[in-house]
Design a protein around this motif. Structure first.
Motif, PDB file in Angstrom:
ATOM      1  N   ARG A  94      23.508  35.471  46.119  1.00 16.92           N
ATOM      2  CA  ARG A  94      23.802  35.667  45.075  1.00 16.92           C
ATOM      3  C   ARG A  94      25.223  35.606  44.062  1.00 16.92           C
ATOM      4  O   ARG A  94      26.512  35.572  44.592  1.00 16.92           O
ATOM      5  N   TYR A  95      25.877  35.915  42.944  1.00 18.96           N
ATOM      6  CA  TYR A  95      26.660  35.749  42.169  1.00 18.96           C
ATOM      7  C   TYR A  95      27.591  36.831  42.412  1.00 18.96           C
ATOM      8  O   TYR A  95      28.760  36.330  43.260  1.00 18.96           O
ATOM      9  N   SER A  96      27.182  37.825  43.863  1.00 22.69           N
ATOM     10  CA  SER A  96      28.482  38.735  43.618  1.00 22.69           C
ATOM     11  C   SER A  96      28.503  39.186  44.403  1.00 22.69           C
ATOM     12  O   SER A  96      30.103  38.991  45.727  1.00 22.69           O
ATOM     13  N   ASP A  97      27.525  38.303  46.091  1.00 20.95           N
ATOM     14  CA  ASP A  97      27.962  37.574  46.997  1.00 20.95           C
ATOM     15  C   ASP A  97      28.968  36.653  46.942  1.00 20.95           C
ATOM     16  O   ASP A  97      29.913  36.709  47.340  1.00 20.95           O
ATOM     17  N   ARG A  98      29.152  35.651  46.470  1.00 19.38           N
ATOM     18  CA  ARG A  98      29.978  34.363  45.485  1.00 19.38           C
ATOM     19  C   ARG A  98      30.915  35.003  45.140  1.00 19.38           C
ATOM     20  O   ARG A  98      32.279  34.289  45.584  1.00 19.38           O
ATOM     21  N   ILE A  99      31.016  35.996  44.109  1.00 21.39           N
ATOM     22  CA  ILE A  99      32.482  36.580  44.273  1.00 21.39           C
ATOM     23  C   ILE A  99      33.545  37.204  45.177  1.00 21.39           C
ATOM     24  O   ILE A  99      34.885  37.225  44.975  1.00 21.39           O
ATOM     25  N   ALA A 100      32.706  38.292  45.900  1.00 18.57           N
ATOM     26  CA  ALA A 100      33.021  38.915  46.623  1.00 18.57           C
ATOM     27  C   ALA A 100      33.950  37.543  48.448  1.00 18.57           C
ATOM     28  O   ALA A 100      34.873  38.036  48.946  1.00 18.57           O
ATOM     29  N   ALA A 101      33.012  36.803  47.972  1.00 19.25           N
ATOM     30  CA  ALA A 101      33.693  35.894  49.624  1.00 19.25           C
ATOM     31  C   ALA A 101      35.067  35.338  48.941  1.00 19.25           C
ATOM     32  O   ALA A 101      35.648  35.101  49.191  1.00 19.25           O
ATOM     33  N   ALA A 102      34.612  34.890  47.411  1.00 16.42           N
ATOM     34  CA  ALA A 102      36.234  34.223  46.838  1.00 16.42           C
ATOM     35  C   ALA A 102      37.451  34.962  47.413  1.00 16.42           C
ATOM     36  O   ALA A 102      38.659  34.917  46.536  1.00 16.42           O
ATOM     37  N   LYS A 103      37.181  36.241  46.687  1.00 13.68           N
ATOM     38  CA  LYS A 103      37.654  37.421  46.544  1.00 13.68           C
ATOM     39  C   LYS A 103      38.986  37.348  48.173  1.00 13.68           C
ATOM     40  O   LYS A 103      39.727  37.460  48.131  1.00 13.68           O
ATOM     41  N   HIS A 104      37.931  37.613  48.991  1.00 14.90           N
ATOM     42  CA  HIS A 104      38.411  37.562  50.442  1.00 14.90           C
ATOM     43  C   HIS A 104      38.853  36.081  50.586  1.00 14.90           C
ATOM     44  O   HIS A 104      40.114  35.790  51.585  1.00 14.90           O
ATOM     45  N   LYS A 105      38.451  35.334  50.121  1.00 13.49           N
ATOM     46  CA  LYS A 105      39.188  33.830  50.967  1.00 13.49           C
ATOM     47  C   LYS A 105      40.628  33.469  50.089  1.00 13.49           C
ATOM     48  O   LYS A 105      41.158  33.278  50.717  1.00 13.49           O
ATOM     49  N   SER A 106      40.358  33.779  48.868  1.00 11.75           N
ATOM     50  CA  SER A 106      41.720  33.369  48.275  1.00 11.75           C
ATOM     51  C   SER A 106      43.230  34.746  48.090  1.00 11.75           C
ATOM     52  O   SER A 106      44.006  34.709  47.441  1.00 11.75           O
ATOM     53  N   GLY A 107      42.645  35.850  47.722  1.00  9.48           N
ATOM     54  CA  GLY A 107      43.435  37.172  47.835  1.00  9.48           C
ATOM     55  C   GLY A 107      43.595  37.363  46.559  1.00  9.48           C
ATOM     56  O   GLY A 107      44.235  38.362  46.172  1.00  9.48           O
ATOM     57  N   ARG A 108      42.512  36.600  45.459  1.00 12.08           N
ATOM     58  CA  ARG A 108      43.120  37.173  44.228  1.00 12.08           C
ATOM     59  C   ARG A 108      41.179  37.878  43.539  1.00 12.08           C
ATOM     60  O   ARG A 108      40.544  37.876  44.621  1.00 12.08           O
ATOM     61  N   LEU A 109      41.008  38.324  42.678  1.00  6.71           N
ATOM     62  CA  LEU A 109      40.208  39.171  41.754  1.00  6.71           C
ATOM     63  C   LEU A 109      39.614  37.909  41.100  1.00  6.71           C
ATOM     64  O   LEU A 109      38.204  38.202  40.356  1.00  6.71           O
ATOM     65  N   ASP A 110      40.777  37.172  40.414  1.00  9.46           N
ATOM     66  CA  ASP A 110      39.499  35.726  40.186  1.00  9.46           C
ATOM     67  C   ASP A 110      40.807  34.273  39.956  1.00  9.46           C
ATOM     68  O   ASP A 110      41.489  34.834  40.387  1.00  9.46           O
ATOM     69  N   ALA A 111      39.901  33.629  39.115  1.00  4.01           N
ATOM     70  CA  ALA A 111      40.706  31.967  38.663  1.00  4.01           C
ATOM     71  C   ALA A 111      41.475  32.327  37.772  1.00  4.01           C
ATOM     72  O   ALA A 111      42.118  31.445  37.772  1.00  4.01           O
ATOM     73  N   PHE A 112      42.617  33.121  37.671  1.00  2.54           N
ATOM     74  CA  PHE A 112      43.316  33.389  36.153  1.00  2.54           C
ATOM     75  C   PHE A 112      44.579  34.280  36.669  1.00  2.54           C
ATOM     76  O   PHE A 112      43.816  35.206  37.045  1.00  2.54           O
ATOM     77  N   VAL A 113      45.895  33.750  36.910  1.00  3.48           N
ATOM     78  CA  VAL A 113      47.320  35.224  36.497  1.00  3.48           C
ATOM     79  C   VAL A 113      47.434  34.608  34.980  1.00  3.48           C
ATOM     80  O   VAL A 113      48.563  33.594  34.588  1.00  3.48           O
ATOM     81  N   SER A 114      47.948  35.827  35.216  1.00  4.84           N
ATOM     82  CA  SER A 114      48.327  36.554  33.992  1.00  4.84           C
ATOM     83  C   SER A 114      49.825  36.717  33.640  1.00  4.84           C
ATOM     84  O   SER A 114      49.806  37.862  34.378  1.00  4.84           O
ATOM     85  N   GLY A 115      50.662  36.246  33.169  1.00  2.00           N
ATOM     86  CA  GLY A 115      51.822  36.680  33.106  1.00  2.00           C
ATOM     87  C   GLY A 115      53.145  36.756  31.956  1.00  2.00           C
ATOM     88  O   GLY A 115      53.373  36.198  31.094  1.00  2.00           O
ATOM     89  N   THR A 116      54.483  37.584  31.829  1.00  2.00           N
ATOM     90  CA  THR A 116      55.680  36.816  30.681  1.00  2.00           C
ATOM     91  C   THR A 116      56.867  37.123  32.406  1.00  2.00           C
ATOM     92  O   THR A 116      56.936  37.451  33.054  1.00  2.00           O
ATOM     93  N   GLY A 117      57.634  36.146  31.881  1.00  2.00           N
ATOM     94  CA  GLY A 117      58.659  35.503  32.176  1.00  2.00           C
ATOM     95  C   GLY A 117      59.559  35.435  31.540  1.00  2.00           C
ATOM     96  O   GLY A 117      59.746  34.807  30.690  1.00  2.00           O
ATOM     97  N   THR A 118      60.952  34.398  31.911  1.00  2.00           N
ATOM     98  CA  THR A 118      61.280  33.263  31.365  1.00  2.00           C
ATOM     99  C   THR A 118      61.726  32.436  32.011  1.00  2.00           C
ATOM    100  O   THR A 118      61.473  32.438  33.575  1.00  2.00           O
ATOM    101  N   ILE A 119      61.387  31.100  32.272  1.00  2.00           N
ATOM    102  CA  ILE A 119      62.173  29.623  32.376  1.00  2.00           C
ATOM    103  C   ILE A 119      63.216  28.984  31.774  1.00  2.00           C
ATOM    104  O   ILE A 119      63.806  28.674  31.040  1.00  2.00           O
ATOM    105  N   ASP A 120      64.655  29.323  32.418  1.00  2.00           N
ATOM    106  CA  ASP A 120      65.758  29.140  32.806  1.00  2.00           C
ATOM    107  C   ASP A 120      65.902  29.469  31.021  1.00  2.00           C
ATOM    108  O   ASP A 120      66.561  29.422  30.486  1.00  2.00           O
ATOM    109  N   GLY A 121      65.885  30.755  31.083  1.00  2.00           N
ATOM    110  CA  GLY A 121      66.402  31.552  30.626  1.00  2.00           C
ATOM    111  C   GLY A 121      65.391  32.034  29.099  1.00  2.00           C
ATOM    112  O   GLY A 121      65.376  32.531  28.117  1.00  2.00           O
ATOM    113  N   VAL A 122      64.004  31.024  29.005  1.00  2.00           N
ATOM    114  CA  VAL A 122      63.509  30.947  27.607  1.00  2.00           C
ATOM    115  C   VAL A 122      62.654  31.978  27.588  1.00  2.00           C
ATOM    116  O   VAL A 122      61.576  31.678  28.536  1.00  2.00           O
TER     117      VAL A 122
END
Length: 308
Positions: A94-122
Protein backbone atom coordinates in the motif's frame (compact mmCIF):
# COMPACT_ATOMS: atom_id res chain seq x y z
CA UNK A 1 33.23 -35.71 19.38
CA UNK A 2 32.17 -35.42 15.73
CA UNK A 3 33.80 -32.55 13.84
CA UNK A 4 30.49 -30.83 13.15
CA UNK A 5 29.78 -30.58 16.84
CA UNK A 6 33.10 -29.16 17.87
CA UNK A 7 32.97 -25.65 19.22
CA UNK A 8 34.94 -23.33 16.96
CA UNK A 9 37.37 -20.92 18.66
CA UNK A 10 36.38 -17.26 18.59
CA UNK A 11 38.04 -15.29 15.81
CA UNK A 12 38.08 -12.12 17.85
CA UNK A 13 39.01 -11.99 21.53
CA UNK A 14 39.50 -8.31 22.35
CA UNK A 15 40.28 -9.00 25.99
CA UNK A 16 43.45 -10.95 25.16
CA UNK A 17 46.62 -9.22 23.99
CA UNK A 18 47.71 -9.83 20.41
CA UNK A 19 44.25 -10.91 19.22
CA UNK A 20 42.46 -9.53 16.18
CA UNK A 21 40.36 -6.38 16.67
CA UNK A 22 37.44 -5.63 14.36
CA UNK A 23 37.26 -2.30 12.51
CA UNK A 24 34.24 -0.16 13.48
CA UNK A 25 31.69 -0.04 10.63
CA UNK A 26 31.64 3.19 8.65
CA UNK A 27 35.20 4.17 9.54
CA UNK A 28 36.36 3.82 5.93
CA UNK A 29 34.67 4.63 2.62
CA UNK A 30 35.60 3.13 -0.75
CA UNK A 31 35.24 5.27 -3.87
CA UNK A 32 32.88 3.57 -6.28
CA UNK A 33 34.74 5.16 -9.18
CA UNK A 34 38.48 4.67 -8.53
CA UNK A 35 38.40 2.31 -5.54
CA UNK A 36 40.37 4.65 -3.28
CA UNK A 37 39.91 3.97 0.46
CA UNK A 38 39.37 7.14 2.50
CA UNK A 39 38.50 7.89 6.11
CA UNK A 40 34.76 8.59 6.09
CA UNK A 41 35.27 11.65 8.28
CA UNK A 42 37.84 13.00 5.81
CA UNK A 43 35.46 12.32 2.91
CA UNK A 44 32.65 14.18 4.69
CA UNK A 45 34.97 17.14 5.32
CA UNK A 46 35.67 17.15 1.58
CA UNK A 47 31.93 17.33 0.87
CA UNK A 48 31.93 13.63 -0.13
CA UNK A 49 34.10 14.30 -3.15
CA UNK A 50 36.82 11.69 -3.69
CA UNK A 51 40.22 13.34 -3.05
CA UNK A 52 41.82 11.19 -5.76
CA UNK A 53 39.43 11.11 -8.74
CA UNK A 54 36.95 13.88 -7.70
CA UNK A 55 34.00 11.48 -7.95
CA UNK A 56 30.93 13.02 -6.32
CA UNK A 57 29.42 10.55 -3.86
CA UNK A 58 25.82 10.73 -2.67
CA UNK A 59 25.46 13.60 -0.23
CA UNK A 60 22.80 13.67 2.51
CA UNK A 61 20.47 16.65 2.24
CA UNK A 62 21.37 18.09 5.64
CA UNK A 63 25.08 18.07 4.73
CA UNK A 64 24.34 19.81 1.43
CA UNK A 65 22.36 22.57 3.14
CA UNK A 66 25.15 23.06 5.71
CA UNK A 67 27.76 23.28 2.94
CA UNK A 68 25.90 26.01 1.02
CA UNK A 69 23.81 28.13 3.38
CA UNK A 70 25.49 30.59 5.74
CA UNK A 71 25.69 29.33 9.28
CA UNK A 72 22.73 30.32 11.50
CA UNK A 73 20.87 31.89 8.54
CA UNK A 74 18.75 28.88 7.50
CA UNK A 75 15.04 28.79 8.38
CA UNK A 76 13.13 25.75 7.19
CA UNK A 77 9.52 26.28 6.08
CA UNK A 78 6.54 24.04 5.31
CA UNK A 79 7.80 21.49 7.82
CA UNK A 80 4.49 19.80 8.58
CA UNK A 81 3.37 19.03 5.02
CA UNK A 82 3.06 15.28 4.46
CA UNK A 83 1.66 13.03 1.74
CA UNK A 84 -1.76 11.45 1.92
CA UNK A 85 -3.08 8.58 -0.18
CA UNK A 86 -5.80 10.23 -2.29
CA UNK A 87 -6.05 7.34 -4.77
CA UNK A 88 -5.86 4.51 -2.25
CA UNK A 89 -3.00 3.17 -4.38
CA UNK A 90 -1.73 -0.35 -3.83
CA UNK A 91 0.67 -2.53 -5.81
CA UNK A 92 2.89 -5.00 -3.97
CA UNK A 93 2.45 -2.71 -0.96
CA UNK A 94 0.00 0.00 0.00
CA UNK A 95 1.16 3.52 -0.77
CA UNK A 96 0.46 4.55 2.81
CA UNK A 97 2.82 1.80 3.99
CA UNK A 98 5.53 2.97 1.59
CA UNK A 99 5.19 6.52 2.90
CA UNK A 100 5.45 5.31 6.50
CA UNK A 101 8.55 3.25 5.69
CA UNK A 102 10.18 6.19 3.88
CA UNK A 103 9.50 8.48 6.84
CA UNK A 104 11.06 5.99 9.22
CA UNK A 105 14.11 5.38 7.04
CA UNK A 106 14.86 9.00 6.08
CA UNK A 107 13.57 10.86 9.12
CA UNK A 108 11.66 13.20 6.80
CA UNK A 109 7.99 13.74 6.00
CA UNK A 110 8.59 13.94 2.25
CA UNK A 111 11.19 14.32 -0.48
CA UNK A 112 11.73 18.08 -0.43
CA UNK A 113 13.19 20.58 2.03
CA UNK A 114 12.33 24.27 1.58
CA UNK A 115 13.54 27.31 3.43
CA UNK A 116 15.18 30.72 3.39
CA UNK A 117 18.69 31.82 4.23
CA UNK A 118 21.73 33.51 2.78
CA UNK A 119 24.63 32.32 0.63
CA UNK A 120 27.67 34.45 1.39
CA UNK A 121 25.28 37.12 2.61
CA UNK A 122 22.98 37.02 -0.44
CA UNK A 123 19.32 36.31 0.54
CA UNK A 124 17.78 33.27 -1.16
CA UNK A 125 14.66 31.14 -1.09
CA UNK A 126 15.94 27.60 -1.61
CA UNK A 127 14.60 24.11 -2.11
CA UNK A 128 16.49 20.82 -1.84
CA UNK A 129 15.28 17.45 -3.06
CA UNK A 130 15.80 14.69 -0.51
CA UNK A 131 16.67 11.70 -2.68
CA UNK A 132 16.74 9.49 0.40
CA UNK A 133 12.91 9.75 0.53
CA UNK A 134 11.46 7.50 -2.20
CA UNK A 135 14.15 8.49 -4.69
CA UNK A 136 13.20 12.16 -4.54
CA UNK A 137 9.97 11.42 -6.41
CA UNK A 138 7.62 14.37 -6.91
CA UNK A 139 4.15 14.04 -5.47
CA UNK A 140 1.64 16.66 -4.35
CA UNK A 141 3.66 17.69 -1.30
CA UNK A 142 6.92 18.06 -3.22
CA UNK A 143 5.19 20.12 -5.91
CA UNK A 144 3.53 22.34 -3.32
CA UNK A 145 6.74 22.95 -1.39
CA UNK A 146 8.68 23.67 -4.59
CA UNK A 147 6.01 26.14 -5.76
CA UNK A 148 6.22 27.87 -2.39
CA UNK A 149 9.99 28.32 -2.87
CA UNK A 150 9.21 30.53 -5.89
CA UNK A 151 6.23 32.24 -4.23
CA UNK A 152 8.24 33.00 -1.10
CA UNK A 153 11.00 34.47 -3.25
CA UNK A 154 8.47 36.86 -4.80
CA UNK A 155 6.95 37.78 -1.43
CA UNK A 156 10.33 38.43 0.19
CA UNK A 157 12.05 39.88 -2.90
CA UNK A 158 14.92 37.40 -3.06
CA UNK A 159 16.46 34.98 -5.55
CA UNK A 160 15.27 31.38 -5.84
CA UNK A 161 17.44 28.25 -5.92
CA UNK A 162 16.34 24.64 -6.41
CA UNK A 163 18.68 21.66 -6.10
CA UNK A 164 17.07 18.79 -8.00
CA UNK A 165 17.74 15.08 -7.50
CA UNK A 166 14.73 13.02 -8.48
CA UNK A 167 13.50 9.96 -10.30
CA UNK A 168 10.52 11.98 -11.54
CA UNK A 169 6.81 12.14 -10.77
CA UNK A 170 5.52 9.77 -8.06
CA UNK A 171 3.42 7.14 -9.82
CA UNK A 172 1.42 6.30 -6.69
CA UNK A 173 -0.32 9.69 -6.95
CA UNK A 174 -1.15 9.36 -10.64
CA UNK A 175 -2.36 12.51 -12.39
CA UNK A 176 -2.02 14.49 -9.15
CA UNK A 177 1.75 14.09 -9.33
CA UNK A 178 1.84 15.09 -13.01
CA UNK A 179 -0.15 18.24 -12.20
CA UNK A 180 2.80 19.42 -10.10
CA UNK A 181 4.77 20.01 -13.31
CA UNK A 182 2.28 22.70 -14.34
CA UNK A 183 1.95 24.14 -10.83
CA UNK A 184 5.67 24.56 -10.28
CA UNK A 185 6.20 25.95 -13.78
CA UNK A 186 3.44 28.54 -13.22
CA UNK A 187 5.01 29.60 -9.92
CA UNK A 188 8.36 29.90 -11.65
CA UNK A 189 6.74 32.11 -14.34
CA UNK A 190 5.47 34.50 -11.64
CA UNK A 191 9.03 34.75 -10.34
CA UNK A 192 10.20 35.70 -13.83
CA UNK A 193 7.48 38.35 -14.09
CA UNK A 194 8.74 39.81 -10.82
CA UNK A 195 12.22 40.13 -12.36
CA UNK A 196 13.88 37.91 -9.76
CA UNK A 197 16.64 35.42 -10.63
CA UNK A 198 16.29 31.64 -10.42
CA UNK A 199 19.27 29.28 -10.52
CA UNK A 200 18.55 25.60 -11.05
CA UNK A 201 21.18 23.11 -9.88
CA UNK A 202 20.92 19.59 -11.31
CA UNK A 203 22.28 16.78 -9.16
CA UNK A 204 22.59 13.07 -9.81
CA UNK A 205 20.08 11.98 -10.97
CA UNK A 206 17.56 14.53 -12.31
CA UNK A 207 15.00 12.78 -14.49
CA UNK A 208 11.32 12.45 -15.38
CA UNK A 209 8.76 15.14 -14.64
CA UNK A 210 11.21 17.19 -12.58
CA UNK A 211 13.59 17.49 -15.54
CA UNK A 212 10.62 18.22 -17.82
CA UNK A 213 9.44 21.19 -15.75
CA UNK A 214 11.08 23.66 -13.36
CA UNK A 215 14.53 22.00 -13.34
CA UNK A 216 15.16 23.24 -16.89
CA UNK A 217 13.51 26.64 -16.45
CA UNK A 218 16.32 28.38 -14.59
CA UNK A 219 17.87 31.64 -15.70
CA UNK A 220 21.06 29.67 -15.20
CA UNK A 221 21.25 25.87 -15.12
CA UNK A 222 24.19 24.37 -13.27
CA UNK A 223 25.03 20.70 -12.79
CA UNK A 224 27.42 18.62 -10.75
CA UNK A 225 30.00 16.54 -12.68
CA UNK A 226 28.81 13.22 -14.18
CA UNK A 227 25.21 13.76 -13.05
CA UNK A 228 22.61 11.75 -14.98
CA UNK A 229 20.13 14.25 -16.43
CA UNK A 230 17.23 13.61 -18.78
CA UNK A 231 13.59 12.66 -19.14
CA UNK A 232 13.67 8.91 -19.77
CA UNK A 233 16.64 6.84 -18.70
CA UNK A 234 19.29 5.80 -21.25
CA UNK A 235 18.30 2.11 -21.11
CA UNK A 236 14.69 2.95 -21.93
CA UNK A 237 15.77 5.16 -24.83
CA UNK A 238 18.16 2.56 -26.19
CA UNK A 239 15.52 -0.16 -26.06
CA UNK A 240 12.96 2.14 -27.72
CA UNK A 241 15.08 3.31 -30.66
CA UNK A 242 17.09 0.10 -30.99
CA UNK A 243 20.41 1.92 -31.35
CA UNK A 244 23.60 2.27 -29.36
CA UNK A 245 23.79 5.57 -27.49
CA UNK A 246 26.85 7.85 -27.55
CA UNK A 247 29.44 7.53 -24.80
CA UNK A 248 28.41 9.53 -21.72
CA UNK A 249 24.87 10.07 -23.03
CA UNK A 250 22.71 12.15 -20.63
CA UNK A 251 25.62 12.98 -18.36
CA UNK A 252 26.44 16.58 -17.44
CA UNK A 253 29.42 16.69 -19.80
CA UNK A 254 27.28 15.49 -22.72
CA UNK A 255 24.59 18.07 -21.99
CA UNK A 256 26.95 21.02 -21.80
CA UNK A 257 28.51 20.04 -25.13
CA UNK A 258 25.02 20.17 -26.65
CA UNK A 259 24.06 23.49 -25.06
CA UNK A 260 21.45 22.15 -22.63
CA UNK A 261 23.06 23.42 -19.43
CA UNK A 262 25.18 26.47 -18.69
CA UNK A 263 27.96 25.26 -16.41
CA UNK A 264 29.31 22.19 -14.63
CA UNK A 265 30.36 23.08 -11.10
CA UNK A 266 32.23 20.92 -8.63
CA UNK A 267 30.59 20.56 -5.25
CA UNK A 268 33.76 22.01 -3.73
CA UNK A 269 33.19 25.26 -5.65
CA UNK A 270 29.41 25.40 -5.63
CA UNK A 271 28.94 27.90 -2.82
CA UNK A 272 31.43 30.41 -4.22
CA UNK A 273 30.07 30.03 -7.75
CA UNK A 274 26.47 30.54 -6.63
CA UNK A 275 27.36 33.64 -4.62
CA UNK A 276 29.22 35.14 -7.57
CA UNK A 277 26.45 34.31 -10.05
CA UNK A 278 23.74 35.72 -7.79
CA UNK A 279 25.65 38.99 -7.66
CA UNK A 280 26.07 39.03 -11.44
CA UNK A 281 22.33 38.45 -11.85
CA UNK A 282 21.61 41.42 -9.62
CA UNK A 283 19.96 39.41 -6.87
CA UNK A 284 18.23 41.69 -4.30
CA UNK A 285 20.48 42.28 -1.32
CA UNK A 286 23.58 41.12 -3.18
CA UNK A 287 24.97 44.60 -3.64
CA UNK A 288 25.12 45.21 0.09
CA UNK A 289 26.46 41.78 0.95
CA UNK A 290 30.16 41.61 1.70
CA UNK A 291 31.95 38.28 1.33
CA UNK A 292 31.71 36.30 4.57
CA UNK A 293 34.21 33.73 5.88
CA UNK A 294 33.02 30.15 5.97
CA UNK A 295 33.61 28.32 9.27
CA UNK A 296 30.83 25.72 9.36
CA UNK A 297 32.10 22.50 11.04
CA UNK A 298 30.73 20.47 8.13
CA UNK A 299 33.03 22.20 5.66
CA UNK A 300 35.86 23.53 7.80
CA UNK A 301 39.03 23.67 5.76
CA UNK A 302 37.17 23.57 2.45
CA UNK A 303 35.50 26.98 2.24
CA UNK A 304 37.29 30.13 3.34
CA UNK A 305 35.03 32.76 1.82
CA UNK A 306 34.49 34.18 -1.64
CA UNK A 307 37.05 36.33 -3.35
CA UNK A 308 34.76 37.62 -6.14
Amino acid sequence: MAWWRRKKPALEQPNKPGTKTSVPPGLWSKCESCGEITYTEELVQNLRVCPVCAHHHVMPTDERIASLIDEDSWTEHDIDLTSGDPLGFEDSKRYSDRIAAAKHKSGRLDAFVSGTGTIDGVPVSAGFFAFEFMGGSMGSVVGEKCARVFERAVEQNRAALVFSASGGARMQEGILSLMQMAKTSAARARLREAGLPYISVLLHPTTGGVAASFAFLGDLILAEPRALIGFAGPRVIQQTIGQELPEGFQRSEFLIEHGMIDRIVSRLEMREQLAALLRLLGSPGAGDAAPQPRTSPATSGVFRGVGN
